[in-house]
Enzyme design. Structure first.
Site, PDB file in Angstrom:
ATOM      1  N   GLU A 183      -2.966   9.132  -1.438  1.00  0.00           N
ATOM      2  CA  GLU A 183      -2.163   7.927  -1.600  1.00  0.00           C
ATOM      3  C   GLU A 183      -2.193   7.415  -3.043  1.00  0.00           C
ATOM      4  OE1 GLU A 183      -3.625   5.695   2.092  1.00  0.00           O
ATOM      5  OE2 GLU A 183      -1.938   6.944   2.699  1.00  0.00           O
TER       6      GLU A 183
ATOM      7  N   GLU B 204     -15.894   8.793   6.951  1.00  0.00           N
ATOM      8  CA  GLU B 204     -14.987   9.405   5.973  1.00  0.00           C
ATOM      9  C   GLU B 204     -15.775  10.061   4.848  1.00  0.00           C
ATOM     10  OE1 GLU B 204     -13.062   6.846   2.852  1.00  0.00           O
ATOM     11  OE2 GLU B 204     -11.291   7.351   4.055  1.00  0.00           O
TER      12      GLU B 204
ATOM     13  N   ASP C 155       0.326  11.149  -3.093  1.00  0.00           N
ATOM     14  CA  ASP C 155      -0.296  12.397  -2.639  1.00  0.00           C
ATOM     15  C   ASP C 155      -1.137  12.192  -1.371  1.00  0.00           C
ATOM     16  OD1 ASP C 155      -2.625  11.192  -3.536  1.00  0.00           O
ATOM     17  OD2 ASP C 155      -2.909  12.524  -5.248  1.00  0.00           O
TER      18      ASP C 155
ATOM     19  N   TRP D 169       0.871  -1.169   0.000  1.00  0.00           N
ATOM     20  CA  TRP D 169       0.000   0.000   0.000  1.00  0.00           C
ATOM     21  C   TRP D 169       0.910   1.222   0.000  1.00  0.00           C
ATOM     22  CZ3 TRP D 169      -3.915   0.816   4.607  1.00  0.00           C
ATOM     23  CH2 TRP D 169      -4.754   1.889   4.295  1.00  0.00           C
TER      24      TRP D 169
HETATM   25  C1  BGC Z   1      -6.861   8.720   2.571  1.00  0.00           C
HETATM   26  C2  BGC Z   1      -5.718   9.370   3.316  1.00  0.00           C
HETATM   27  C3  BGC Z   1      -5.883   9.158   4.802  1.00  0.00           C
HETATM   28  C4  BGC Z   1      -6.127   7.697   5.133  1.00  0.00           C
HETATM   29  C5  BGC Z   1      -6.449   7.475   6.593  1.00  0.00           C
HETATM   30  C6  BGC Z   1      -6.949   7.266   2.976  1.00  0.00           C
HETATM   31  O1  BGC Z   1      -8.002   6.657   2.299  1.00  0.00           O
HETATM   32  O2  BGC Z   1      -6.649   8.816   1.177  1.00  0.00           O
HETATM   33  O3  BGC Z   1      -5.691  10.747   3.046  1.00  0.00           O
HETATM   34  O4  BGC Z   1      -4.733   9.637   5.446  1.00  0.00           O
HETATM   35  O5  BGC Z   1      -7.179   7.221   4.371  1.00  0.00           O
HETATM   36  O6  BGC Z   1      -7.519   8.260   7.006  1.00  0.00           O
END
Ligand code: BGC
Length: 365
Positions: A167, A319, A164, A116
């Protein structure tokens, strides 16, 4: 839009969730109910620390900062070796660079199967920024070595392509990542009382202003002119550009115009497929925070109401919501792969607290 939840209740709830998600080590878990997020990300954690400071819980923020400093110091030899290689022009492979997420006791995550993406520079910059916001120039001596290490790591590695905020796109540079590094180096300059990091920060800002502007607005990066919600950070909280700078103002209006869902939530970027590319609660609150700081009361109220409206049972902030996807096919495929989305997500709660508190942006002069 009406909602029965009050902002005050949600701030208190956020403080509880972030406190419950803080391990004895000081690390903040990204989400307690989503196995893939059982790690401590520097990016998410730095915003949780800013939120806990804003909510009058500085001991929590300080425990996080001490944890990060310990992790960085435990990697002193590795950092020296990486910096030495970078200075000799021997570019390390992405997996050789420092990770952006750690286990709650500060180790590398165990990789089983598909790796990952973990090489992301923004978290180290955002950490330095949050540390400076907590202590100002009065950095305790015990934290100096970690600040020096983080500053030298970012100073020598800032030009490298990396993954970024989301990710993704590991072969490119990213405006928001560069901004987090610049903010971190400015913070480092202030904490160390040294001018060199600030000079590099200014070089980064020149790079952003000359290479990352498309049609009068910041784009995702020098090779991608799309707008991205993480670009709010250039003004709020990093204060690298004034909110009324024409390029910054146009960027924010593009985020509001292009990335708003039909109900007013904010998406990451156009073309996002993660769980369908829906609006995210933390991004909507981030824009609301920016709106509060710029006197856009209607924008601030709309963001607050939208986030409260999308709290789930138990007043948790997830989220993202799932019913306003850009591409519905990806909702099902991600649910199959990883199960229900992260909920609560500590980073969502942190952005709500920041939107609803007195938290401001940096002023560097
Ligand atoms: C997001 C990241 C975040 C992580 C943990 C990922 O899916 O793209 O920005 O840091 O989740 O919350």
């Amino acid at each position: 839009m009406t909602t029965t939840l009050s902002s005050k209740h949600m701030v208190d709830q956020g403080v509880r969730i972030i406190a419950d998600g803080q391990a004895p080590s000081g690390a903040y878990i990204a989400s307690p109910n989503f196995p893939q997020y059982h790690y401590a990300w520097l990016r998410d954690g730095a915003y949780c620390a800013l939120a806990m400071d804003a909510a009058g819980e500085p001991a929590s923020a300080e425990a996080f900062h001490d944890w990060v400093a310990g992790v960085i110091e435990s990697r002193r030899d590795e950092i020296h070796s990486l910096v030495g290689r970078l200075e000799r022009g021997d570019i390390p492979k992405p997996h050789e660079m420092l990770p952006t997420r750690y286990t709650l006791d500060g180790q590398n995550e165990h990789v089983d199967g598909e790796a990952w993406p973990n090489f992301q520079l923004d978290g180290y910059g955002t950490w330095l920024y949050a540390l400076h916001s907590h202590f100002g120039r009065e950095l305790p001596v015990r934290l100096l070595p970690a600040v020096e290490l983080a500053v030298s790591y970012l100073s020598s590695g800032w030009q490298l392509p990396c993954f970024d905020y989301w990710e993704e796109f590991g072969h490119r540079q990213h405006t928001a990542t560069l901004a987090a590094i610049a903010a971190g180096l400015k913070a480092g300059s202030s904490m160390l009382g040294a001018s060199a990091p600030e000079e590099i920060a200014n070089e980064i800002l020149r790079f952003i202003s000359t290479r990352c502007v498309f049609d009068g607005a910041f784009g995702k990066g020098p090779e991608d002119g799309r707008v991205d919600a993480s670009l709010i950070s250039l003004a709020t909280p990093f204060g690298l550009y004034d909110s009324d700078d024409p390029v910054m103002a146009r960027t924010v209006e593009k985020i509001r115009g292009d990335l708003s869902s039909p109900t007013g939530g904010i998406r990451r970027y156009i073309g996002d497929t993660y769980f369908g590319g829906n609006p995210w609660l933390l991004l909507t609150a981030w824009l609301g925070w920016h709106d509060r700081l710029t006197g856009n009361d209607a924008g601030h109220r709309a963001a607050r109401d939208w986030v409260l409206e999308h709290a789930t049972k138990g007043d948790d902030l997830p989220e993202q919501i799932l019913h306003e996807p850009q591409d519905a096919a990806f909702v099902g495929s991600w649910l199959e792969r990883w199960g229900p989305v992260a909920n609560p997500l500590l980073w969502s709660h942190s952005k709500f607290i920041l939107m609803e508190s007195e938290a401001t942006s940096a002023t560097w002069n």
